[in-house]
Motif scaffolding. Structure first.
Motif, PDB file in Angstrom:
ATOM      1  N   UNK A 419       7.318  41.465  -2.776  1.00  0.00           N
ATOM      2  CA  UNK A 419       7.816  40.093  -2.932  1.00  0.00           C
ATOM      3  C   UNK A 419       8.734  39.706  -1.777  1.00  0.00           C
ATOM      4  N   UNK A 420       9.547  40.646  -1.315  1.00  0.00           N
ATOM      5  CA  UNK A 420      10.517  40.364  -0.248  1.00  0.00           C
ATOM      6  C   UNK A 420       9.870  40.151   1.114  1.00  0.00           C
ATOM      7  N   UNK A 421       8.591  40.535   1.245  1.00  0.00           N
ATOM      8  CA  UNK A 421       7.916  40.379   2.541  1.00  0.00           C
ATOM      9  C   UNK A 421       6.616  39.586   2.409  1.00  0.00           C
ATOM     10  N   UNK A 422       6.500  38.824   1.346  1.00  0.00           N
ATOM     11  CA  UNK A 422       5.310  37.997   1.109  1.00  0.00           C
ATOM     12  C   UNK A 422       5.360  36.785   2.038  1.00  0.00           C
ATOM     13  N   UNK A 423       4.368  36.653   2.915  1.00  0.00           N
ATOM     14  CA  UNK A 423       4.375  35.549   3.884  1.00  0.00           C
ATOM     15  C   UNK A 423       4.243  34.188   3.205  1.00  0.00           C
ATOM     16  N   UNK A 424       3.645  34.132   2.023  1.00  0.00           N
ATOM     17  CA  UNK A 424       3.541  32.872   1.293  1.00  0.00           C
ATOM     18  C   UNK A 424       4.913  32.392   0.819  1.00  0.00           C
ATOM     19  N   UNK A 425       5.827  33.344   0.612  1.00  0.00           N
ATOM     20  CA  UNK A 425       7.166  33.002   0.118  1.00  0.00           C
ATOM     21  C   UNK A 425       8.186  32.865   1.248  1.00  0.00           C
ATOM     22  N   UNK A 426       8.049  33.695   2.282  1.00  0.00           N
ATOM     23  CA  UNK A 426       9.063  33.767   3.332  1.00  0.00           C
ATOM     24  C   UNK A 426       8.594  33.232   4.681  1.00  0.00           C
ATOM     25  N   UNK A 427       7.328  32.936   4.818  1.00  0.00           N
ATOM     26  CA  UNK A 427       6.807  32.449   6.087  1.00  0.00           C
ATOM     27  C   UNK A 427       6.119  33.537   6.875  1.00  0.00           C
ATOM     28  N   UNK A 439      20.652  31.127   6.288  1.00  0.00           N
ATOM     29  CA  UNK A 439      21.729  30.222   6.696  1.00  0.00           C
ATOM     30  C   UNK A 439      22.078  29.218   5.597  1.00  0.00           C
ATOM     31  N   UNK A 440      21.078  28.787   4.840  1.00  0.00           N
ATOM     32  CA  UNK A 440      21.308  27.840   3.751  1.00  0.00           C
ATOM     33  C   UNK A 440      21.132  28.498   2.383  1.00  0.00           C
ATOM     34  N   UNK A 441      21.444  29.779   2.322  1.00  0.00           N
ATOM     35  CA  UNK A 441      21.370  30.501   1.061  1.00  0.00           C
ATOM     36  C   UNK A 441      19.968  30.978   0.728  1.00  0.00           C
ATOM     37  N   UNK A 442      19.843  31.608  -0.435  1.00  0.00           N
ATOM     38  CA  UNK A 442      18.561  32.162  -0.864  1.00  0.00           C
ATOM     39  C   UNK A 442      17.542  31.053  -1.106  1.00  0.00           C
ATOM     40  N   UNK A 443      17.997  29.954  -1.695  1.00  0.00           N
ATOM     41  CA  UNK A 443      17.085  28.845  -1.996  1.00  0.00           C
ATOM     42  C   UNK A 443      16.479  28.267  -0.713  1.00  0.00           C
ATOM     43  N   UNK A 444      17.234  28.288   0.380  1.00  0.00           N
ATOM     44  CA  UNK A 444      16.727  27.778   1.645  1.00  0.00           C
ATOM     45  C   UNK A 444      15.883  28.781   2.399  1.00  0.00           C
ATOM     46  N   UNK A 445      15.936  30.056   1.968  1.00  0.00           N
ATOM     47  CA  UNK A 445      15.213  31.113   2.683  1.00  0.00           C
ATOM     48  C   UNK A 445      13.845  31.392   2.088  1.00  0.00           C
ATOM     49  N   UNK A 446      13.704  31.136   0.786  1.00  0.00           N
ATOM     50  CA  UNK A 446      12.502  31.567   0.062  1.00  0.00           C
ATOM     51  C   UNK A 446      11.971  30.452  -0.823  1.00  0.00           C
TER      52      UNK A 446
END
Length: 514
Positions: A419-427, A439-446
């Motif tokens: 989950x932490x390295x899923x490109x659909x979630x993290x780019x 930079x903008x918290x977890x909500x802005x990162x994922x």
């Protein structure tokens, strides 16, 4: 007559074994298949354990190792679980497999993960096989207990690790961090003859000493030297048990008097005796100490009826504190240093922040809170190298999770590393070290914030997360303000799964005093 009795017992035993090992697992798999959940076909008794063992052995032989001279490093910790990834590619983001007679539903679908992480039902708890197989290491402490027993333990323990209590441990964390920094500085100064010595350091043992010192002193106070002896034996016990994880689910193996089982029983007895010795000394003392052990004793007295229950609570949860608070913090610190060493631009950036915030003073809680970039680096470290790469739960009763009927006894696994390295979630840069994503918290990162869970999820989120973050921030800020460092040519990048994902060959860095 005797023959009839023996025959009846044999038949009864056969029927019991057939129902337990064959009929019930097959029936559960049928219920799951009817809901569209499929997976690799299991073998009676062992399930998919042989396939798992074979996959891990093959992966170990061809482990991808990268030296710092051949960048970029690939941060794909999911690769240490090749069988899970292979099955995910074959059966999709939700599938089933078997550990012995235990049936597991693997989940990497973000919507279903959200349903799992937001469930507050006490009927959705820790897997019972963990309590059985990891009993010598964890007992019936907060990490393995369920229901009202778990709720009772959390009520006693959690308040002792709230942020206001962690602030009271700052002197311990600071002194332990300075022990590491001063030992490195003294080594350089003892060998430096004016040439700006660069020292090659294997950091892992230092990180373990730091973390072990913090936990020992916070938990055992003036008796922390005895705490360190306890943790040393727990480390030996953990190493033995970690080698047996692939036999989880096979009935009866933990009862056989094998060499490893006999050593486990011996260590378990020694650890219990050492902890109870410290507890006895406390009871006979004046109770003036305000360490975690004293607080747990006081809390347990008001919630448990007799000394045996209190002793069991203390012994089991001291063991749980070790696993949750010592090893995880040490390994996270090693990974963080590796990432900072291999990303000099971020090392410089965070160092500048530390210098600006502290102005030559020793960091305090307010200063640590202002270190936004350091916090981003630590968050990114735990995204790429989560302390708990897999999280598991069990349906203690028939329940419905995200529209799936989960029969009693079925486990649900969430692969945090995936989950932490899923490109659909993290780019598309999900496998790269890029702290700026936070930079903008977890909500802005994922895209799905519930999929970021370095400290677990739901009501059972790690109660020691505040202490862990303070430890990491304090240690990193003092190291960064004292040294510059790069990866050593000795370093070989090869993550491996033991009880958690660790650097197989350790982390070596070249440090220079600023």
């Amino acid at each position: 007559m005797l023959f009839s009795i023996v025959f009846a017992l044999v038949v009864g035993l056969f029927v019991h074994l057939y129902v337990s090992l064959v009929f019930k697992p097959q029936n559960i798999r049928k219920i799951l298949r009817q809901q569209g959940l499929n997976g690799p076909p299991p073998t009676i008794l062992v399930g998919n354990l042989l396939e798992i063992k074979k996959s891990r052995a093959a992966a170990a032989e061809k482990t991808l190792v990268r030296h710092p001279q051949s960048p970029p490093l690939t941060h794909n910790t999911a690769a240490v679980f090749p069988f899970l990834e292979n099955w995910r590619n074959q059966y999709g983001p939700v599938y089933t497999f078997s550990l012995g007679k235990t049936q597991i539903v693997y989940v990497s679908n973000p919507d279903l993960v959200k349903a799992i992480t937001t469930s507050t039902s006490l009927d959705f708890g820790r897997p019972s096989y963990q309590q059985k197989e990891l009993g010598p290491l964890l007992g019936h402490g907060i990490l393995t207990s369920n229901g009202s027993v778990w709720a009772r333990q959390r009520k006693i323990m959690a308040p002792q690790l709230f942020m206001d209590k962690v602030k009271g441990m700052m002197s311990i964390v600071t002194e332990s961090a300075f022990t590491v920094v001063n030992s490195w500085r003294n080594k350089i100064e003892a060998n430096d003859h004016g040439g700006g010595l660069v020292l090659d350091i294997a950091v892992d043992d230092y990180m373990k000493r730091f973390s072990g010192d913090v936990i020992s002193r916070a938990c055992f106070g003036s008796s922390y030297s005895k705490g360190q002896e306890i943790f040393l034996k727990l480390g030996s016990l953990q190493e033995i048990i970690s080698k047996k994880t692939m036999s989880i689910g096979i009935p009866g193996l933990r009862y056989l008097p094998t060499k490893s089982n006999r050593k486990i029983w011996e260590l378990e007895k020694e650890i219990k005796g050492l902890i109870l010795k410290v507890v006895k000394e406390r009871r006979e003392g004046d109770g003036y100490e305000k360490d975690l052990l004293q607080k747990l004793l006081e809390g347990a007295k008001s919630d448990y009826a007799n000394s045996d229950e209190i002793d069991r609570f203390i012994v089991d949860n001291c063991r749980n504190i070790y696993l949750a608070g010592f090893e995880t913090s040490a390994v996270s610190a090693s990974w963080c240093l590796m990432l900072l060493a291999s990303n000099p631009e971020w090392q410089t950036c965070v160092r500048d922040e530390v210098v600006e915030v502290c102005q030559g003073r020793i960091p305090d809680p307010d200063m640590l809170r202002k270190m936004k970039k350091l916090n981003m680096v630590i968050q990114e470290t735990m995204r790429l190298y989560p302390p708990a790469p897999t999280l598991s739960r069990e349906a203690l009763k028939d329940i419905n999770i995200g529209g799936i009927h989960v029969p009693r006894g079925v486990g649900l696994w969430t692969m945090v590393s995936t989950l932490h390295t899923d490109t659909d979630l993290w780019g598309p840069d999900a496998l790269e070290f890029k702290p700026q994503r936070f930079e903008n918290g977890i909500a802005g990162a994922c895209k799905s914030p519930n999929s970021y869970m370095p400290f677990g999820f739901g009501p059972r989120v790690c109660i020691g997360q505040h202490l862990a973050m303070v430890e990491l921030k304090m240690l990193m800020s003092l190291i960064l303000s004292s040294f510059s460092f790069t990866l050593s040519p000795k370093y070989v990048h090869s993550p491996v799964m033991r009880m958690m994902v660790e650097p197989k060959y350790g982390v070596d860095i070249l440090i220079k005093k600023l």
